[in-house]
Design an enzyme around this catalytic site. Structure first.
Site, mmCIF file in Angstrom:
data_model
loop_
_atom_site.group_PDB
_atom_site.id
_atom_site.type_symbol
_atom_site.label_atom_id
_atom_site.label_comp_id
_atom_site.label_asym_id
_atom_site.label_seq_id
_atom_site.Cartn_x
_atom_site.Cartn_y
_atom_site.Cartn_z
ATOM 1 N N CYS A 2 -65.640 40.197 0.269
ATOM 2 C CA CYS A 2 -65.091 38.950 -0.240
ATOM 3 C C CYS A 2 -63.570 38.972 -0.060
ATOM 4 O O CYS A 2 -62.944 40.020 -0.129
ATOM 5 C CB CYS A 2 -65.364 38.698 -1.719
ATOM 6 S SG CYS A 2 -67.101 38.699 -2.141
ATOM 7 N N ARG A 27 -63.605 39.109 5.744
ATOM 8 C CA ARG A 27 -64.096 39.921 4.623
ATOM 9 C C ARG A 27 -65.439 39.435 4.079
ATOM 10 O O ARG A 27 -66.074 40.120 3.276
ATOM 11 C CB ARG A 27 -63.062 39.906 3.487
ATOM 12 C CG ARG A 27 -61.702 40.407 3.886
ATOM 13 C CD ARG A 27 -60.785 40.402 2.690
ATOM 14 N NE ARG A 27 -61.273 41.290 1.671
ATOM 15 C CZ ARG A 27 -61.043 42.594 1.631
ATOM 16 N NH1 ARG A 27 -60.306 43.156 2.562
ATOM 17 N NH2 ARG A 27 -61.534 43.342 0.672
ATOM 18 N N TRP A 76 -68.960 37.335 0.309
ATOM 19 C CA TRP A 76 -70.031 38.121 0.921
ATOM 20 C C TRP A 76 -70.920 38.495 -0.252
ATOM 21 O O TRP A 76 -70.554 39.336 -1.073
ATOM 22 C CB TRP A 76 -69.452 39.353 1.602
ATOM 23 C CG TRP A 76 -70.448 40.140 2.396
ATOM 24 C CD1 TRP A 76 -70.798 39.950 3.703
ATOM 25 C CD2 TRP A 76 -71.217 41.263 1.955
ATOM 26 N NE1 TRP A 76 -71.730 40.871 4.086
ATOM 27 C CE2 TRP A 76 -72.014 41.694 3.039
ATOM 28 C CE3 TRP A 76 -71.323 41.945 0.741
ATOM 29 C CZ2 TRP A 76 -72.885 42.770 2.943
ATOM 30 C CZ3 TRP A 76 -72.203 43.020 0.656
ATOM 31 C CH2 TRP A 76 -72.975 43.419 1.752
ATOM 32 N N ASN A 102 -63.362 40.044 -6.201
ATOM 33 C CA ASN A 102 -63.917 40.810 -5.083
ATOM 34 C C ASN A 102 -64.356 42.152 -5.654
ATOM 35 O O ASN A 102 -63.518 42.889 -6.180
ATOM 36 C CB ASN A 102 -62.840 40.992 -4.009
ATOM 37 C CG ASN A 102 -63.231 42.026 -2.958
ATOM 38 O OD1 ASN A 102 -64.412 42.205 -2.680
ATOM 39 N ND2 ASN A 102 -62.250 42.695 -2.395
ATOM 40 N N GLY A 103 -65.645 42.452 -5.554
ATOM 41 C CA GLY A 103 -66.131 43.724 -6.097
ATOM 42 C C GLY A 103 -67.474 43.532 -6.760
ATOM 43 O O GLY A 103 -68.148 42.517 -6.564
ATOM 44 N N GLU A 491 -72.157 53.649 20.147
ATOM 45 C CA GLU A 491 -71.220 52.573 19.857
ATOM 46 C C GLU A 491 -71.557 51.326 20.694
ATOM 47 O O GLU A 491 -71.496 50.194 20.194
ATOM 48 C CB GLU A 491 -69.787 53.058 20.129
ATOM 49 C CG GLU A 491 -68.697 52.028 20.001
ATOM 50 C CD GLU A 491 -68.552 51.413 18.611
ATOM 51 O OE1 GLU A 491 -69.200 51.883 17.656
ATOM 52 O OE2 GLU A 491 -67.801 50.427 18.501
ATOM 53 N N LYS A 495 -72.439 47.692 19.082
ATOM 54 C CA LYS A 495 -71.702 46.464 19.414
ATOM 55 C C LYS A 495 -72.680 45.346 19.773
ATOM 56 O O LYS A 495 -72.509 44.210 19.347
ATOM 57 C CB LYS A 495 -70.744 46.664 20.596
ATOM 58 C CG LYS A 495 -69.480 47.437 20.351
ATOM 59 C CD LYS A 495 -68.443 46.728 19.527
ATOM 60 C CE LYS A 495 -68.658 46.945 18.066
ATOM 61 N NZ LYS A 495 -68.138 48.128 17.439
ATOM 62 N N GLU A 498 -74.660 44.140 16.620
ATOM 63 C CA GLU A 498 -73.831 43.435 15.640
ATOM 64 C C GLU A 498 -73.594 41.982 15.980
ATOM 65 O O GLU A 498 -73.643 41.121 15.115
ATOM 66 C CB GLU A 498 -72.436 44.090 15.600
ATOM 67 C CG GLU A 498 -72.275 45.221 14.687
ATOM 68 C CD GLU A 498 -70.808 45.619 14.610
ATOM 69 O OE1 GLU A 498 -70.230 45.489 13.538
ATOM 70 O OE2 GLU A 498 -70.244 46.069 15.627
ATOM 71 N N HIS A 514 -88.112 62.442 25.049
ATOM 72 C CA HIS A 514 -88.806 62.835 23.815
ATOM 73 C C HIS A 514 -89.272 61.622 23.011
ATOM 74 O O HIS A 514 -89.547 61.744 21.822
ATOM 75 C CB HIS A 514 -87.899 63.723 22.956
ATOM 76 C CG HIS A 514 -87.541 65.013 23.629
ATOM 77 N ND1 HIS A 514 -88.433 66.033 23.809
ATOM 78 C CD2 HIS A 514 -86.397 65.406 24.234
ATOM 79 C CE1 HIS A 514 -87.856 67.025 24.461
ATOM 80 N NE2 HIS A 514 -86.608 66.663 24.739
ATOM 81 N N LYS A 613 -66.033 42.637 7.374
ATOM 82 C CA LYS A 613 -65.122 43.591 8.011
ATOM 83 C C LYS A 613 -64.920 44.847 7.163
ATOM 84 O O LYS A 613 -64.965 45.952 7.669
ATOM 85 C CB LYS A 613 -63.781 42.907 8.285
ATOM 86 C CG LYS A 613 -62.811 43.740 9.090
ATOM 87 C CD LYS A 613 -63.303 43.928 10.503
ATOM 88 C CE LYS A 613 -62.380 44.815 11.328
ATOM 89 N NZ LYS A 613 -63.075 45.278 12.536
HETATM 90 C C1 AGP Z 1 -67.958 48.132 13.436
HETATM 91 O O1 AGP Z 1 -68.093 47.264 14.504
HETATM 92 C C2 AGP Z 1 -68.582 47.704 12.212
HETATM 93 N N1 AGP Z 1 -68.219 46.400 11.834
HETATM 94 C C3 AGP Z 1 -68.726 48.710 11.098
HETATM 95 O O2 AGP Z 1 -69.698 49.619 11.524
HETATM 96 C C4 AGP Z 1 -67.476 49.493 10.631
HETATM 97 O O3 AGP Z 1 -67.045 50.360 11.634
HETATM 98 C C5 AGP Z 1 -67.821 50.264 9.352
HETATM 99 O O4 AGP Z 1 -68.155 49.353 8.347
HETATM 100 C C6 AGP Z 1 -66.713 51.169 8.891
HETATM 101 O O5 AGP Z 1 -65.567 50.465 8.576
HETATM 102 P P1 AGP Z 1 -64.184 51.180 8.353
HETATM 103 O O6 AGP Z 1 -63.792 51.793 9.648
HETATM 104 O O7 AGP Z 1 -63.250 50.075 7.960
HETATM 105 O O8 AGP Z 1 -64.364 52.200 7.298
#
Ligand code: AGP
Length: 618
Positions: A2, A27, A76, A102-103, A491, A495, A498, A514, A613
């Site tokens: 948030c 956020r 969020w 936020n929290g 990674e 990507k 996501e 395997h 984020k």
């Molecule tokens: C990455 O594309 C993601 N959005 C997510 O996995 C992110 O890397 C993860 O939440 C960790 O975030 P941070 O690096 O801010 O701790």
């Protein structure tokens, strides 16, 4: 997660708050809301959906925009589904108080039951509405001012919060408090105005002076008066530490790109230079990193290094495992912070823990750091966001200096994390003598060349678009890599998942036989990293195995490759570099590929569904 923002001062608050929400949308973005105080009443506008939907509603009615005081929130969801009612701001039952939060208030259910017993009713399913009613109840029972009521209420709260609270009966002030979630207060000239936000981006064009509250601190800001900051638990006064922000407006705008993600992909050459500038000194043959230099003995005498992180940062940690073990011969374990914190790990004062986080706010990583510290380990942070909770919680650290990363899918954070970790590994290798001077020098020269090689790689956009067009409708994809490039395969798959919502898996290439090999048929695209160093021949054999099962092969190879070219359906060439540095190049085509597929599928690239984020909840 948030994003919260607010303003109190002499300007019209609406543009500040709404634009601030747009900047904080990374956020959370499932619903949003705004409260404007027009001098008489608090006008509330809330809606499910994006900030643009909120803006549309508010634009239809001038009255909703009036006032010099405003609070805004982009959500969020945690407690309560995303809908208009659960959106913030929330009012207290009597309608005097407004809050953005936020929290998570973990004991909200107990508090709610108690408040219900005392006659309170609730409109929403949120923990936040419980908190604002608790504040109201405390204020009524103690006949105290808002600041005191917030303070007392928070001593009864278990959980995490960054809050801003407004009281219509005291319309000259805002009360702000923090525990676990970030909050910045922008301070106008001679305290003529104040800004509140989850990070400084909403107020950067108005003031460069900011206070970052620490955990368990509460601030009362009154127009024209000095700021008062107190410790919530013991009521002691805290000296206000006003920092000068270095962030600029251009850094947080799209700068002509269609999406932040694309801008951030293209920023990588500069970001990597910013990361090693002043640290990597090839002429002197040294790497200078004060965070490491000041604690060198800890690193050199460590029994092992434990790396903790989540998501993309965890993938950077996996690359680091290869780097540290290969170059500096220090044993490394890489842990998901969320697992580490709950599995009673064996950690001693002889361990060095490296916590990696772009945002510096990830709740699981933060909790894992606290656990490691409690067991006596020295904890080193690799963060991007300056002054973030993780940067402050760790004993020492190195910033990545990537600049603000707004796109939810991490790109430049990943490559700059790898850059910092490479520098640390090289530095330790030099100190330990596990790398010859000439090899060390060669690494520095080669690393210095990486930014221009990425520039060159970014020109392959058209080739990547063709591949994206060919495979955008795939239902499943496989990413394979070995050694330093196994984490890049993970990674690459992350990507794609996501932002395009296509199912993808990353695997060490040799593991394919395997299990995953069973999935391969003529509809399955398989992205393979087959650079000329690092088990090239073995990866070529894996590619042959895919070919004989009719899988579609998209290979990332080194310039001049001929062998894989003959077998693969598509190849993407990367420039020649040292094997340990290849992740900095091989990851680029995968970022571009995911980006183009998501665009072609009409997905929201910068704000993919269900994500945020910074993940400040566990
Ligand atoms: C990455 O594309 C993601 N959005 C997510 O996995 C992110 O890397 C993860 O939440 C960790 O975030 P941070 O690096 O801010 O701790």
């Amino acid at each position: 997660m948030c994003g919260i923002t607010g303003y109190i001062g002499y300007r019209d608050a609406y543009p500040i708050v709404i634009n601030g929400l747009k900047r904080l949308e990374y956020r959370g973005y499932d619903s949003s809301g705004i409260m404007m105080y027009d001098g008489k009443a608090m006008n509330l506008s809330k809606t499910k959906g994006k900030v643009a939907d909120l803006e549309f509603i508010v634009n239809n009615e001038e009255k909703r925009k009036a006032g010099k005081i405003g609070l805004g929130h982009t959500r969020w969801a945690t407690h309560g589904v995303p809908n208009d009612t659960n959106s913030h701001p929330h009012f207290s039952e009597h309608g005097d108080l407004a809050i953005v939060h936020n929290g998570i208030i973990e004991n909200y259910d107990t508090l709610k039951k108690e408040l219900t017993r005392r006659g309170y009713t609730f409109k929403s399913d949120t923990d936040t509405e419980v908190l604002i009613n608790l504040i109201q109840e405390v204020k009524k029972n103690n006949k105290c001012k808002l600041g005191k009521a917030v303070q007392i209420a928070l001593t009864n709260v278990v959980g995490a919060y960054a809050i801003a609270v407004f009281d219509i009966t005291k319309p000259n002030e805002l009360v702000i408090a923090k525990l676990g979630s970030p909050i910045a207060i922008g301070v106008g000239k001679e305290n003529s105005e104040f800004f509140v936000a989850s990070d400084a981006s909403p107020f950067i064009e108005y003031t460069k002076n900011a206070i970052y509250l620490e955990d368990e601190e509460l601030a009362i800001v009154k127009v024209g008066k000095d700021i008062e900051v107190r410790k919530i638990m013991d009521d002691s006064m805290v000296d206000t530490n006003i920092q000068t922000l270095k962030m600029s407006l251009e850094q947080i705008e799209k700068g002509g790109y269609d999406h932040f993600m694309l801008k951030e992909i293209h920023e990588q050459p500069k970001a990597i230079i910013d990361t090693y500038r002043g640290r990597m000194l090839p002429d002197q043959g040294i790497i200078k990193m004060s965070g490491v230099d000041d604690h060198l003995a800890k690193f050199l005498n460590a029994d092992r290094i434990i790396i903790i992180a989540c998501g993309t940062s965890w993938h950077a940690g996996l690359v680091a495992e290869y780097l540290f073990e290969d170059m500096a011969r220090i044993p490394v374990e890489v842990e998901y912070a969320s697992e580490f914190r709950y599995r009673n790990p064996i950690v001693t004062s002889k361990d060095v823990v490296i916590a990696i986080s772009q945002s510096g706010e990830t709740a699981d990583t933060l909790a894992a750091i606290k656990l490691a510290k409690s067991k006596g380990a020295f904890v080193f942070g690799v963060c991007n966001v300056v002054g973030s909770s993780i940067a402050r919680e760790t004993h020492a650290g190195s910033y990545t200096h990537a600049g603000p990363e707004i796109g939810v899918a991490s790109t430049k954070a990943f490559t700059t994390q790898i850059t910092v970790l490479s520098l640390i590994a090289l530095k330790l290798a030099k100190e330990k003598g596990t790398l010859s001077t000439s090899a060390f020098q060669n690494y520095l020269r080669t690393l210095a060349h990486i930014p221009s090689q990425i520039e060159q790689l970014l020109k392959i956009d058209d080739t990547v678009k063709e591949i994206a067009a060919a495979y955008k409708d795939a239902k499943n994809c496989l990413y394979l890599g070995r050694g330093f490039n196994f984490p890049v395969a993970l990674e690459g798959a992350l990507k794609l998942k996501e932002i395009s919502y296509i199912h993808a898996e990353g695997y060490p290439a040799a593991e394919m036989k395997h299990g995953p090999i069973a999935l391969i048929d003529e509809n399955m695209p398989i992205f393979v990293i087959a650079t000329n160093k690092g088990h090239y021949e073995k990866v070529v054999s894996n590619i042959q195995e895919i070919k004989s099962r009719s899988g579609k092969i998209i290979a990332v190879v080194t310039e001049g490759d001929t062998q894989v070219k003959e077998i693969a359906d598509h190849v993407i060439e990367i420039p020649e570099t040292l094997e340990a540095l290849t992740p900095l190049l091989t990851t680029i085509p995968f970022q571009l590929l995911s980006y183009h597929i998501a665009v072609m599928l009409n997905k929201n690239v910068d704000q993919p569904r269900n994500l945020a984020k910074s993940v400040t909840v566990e």
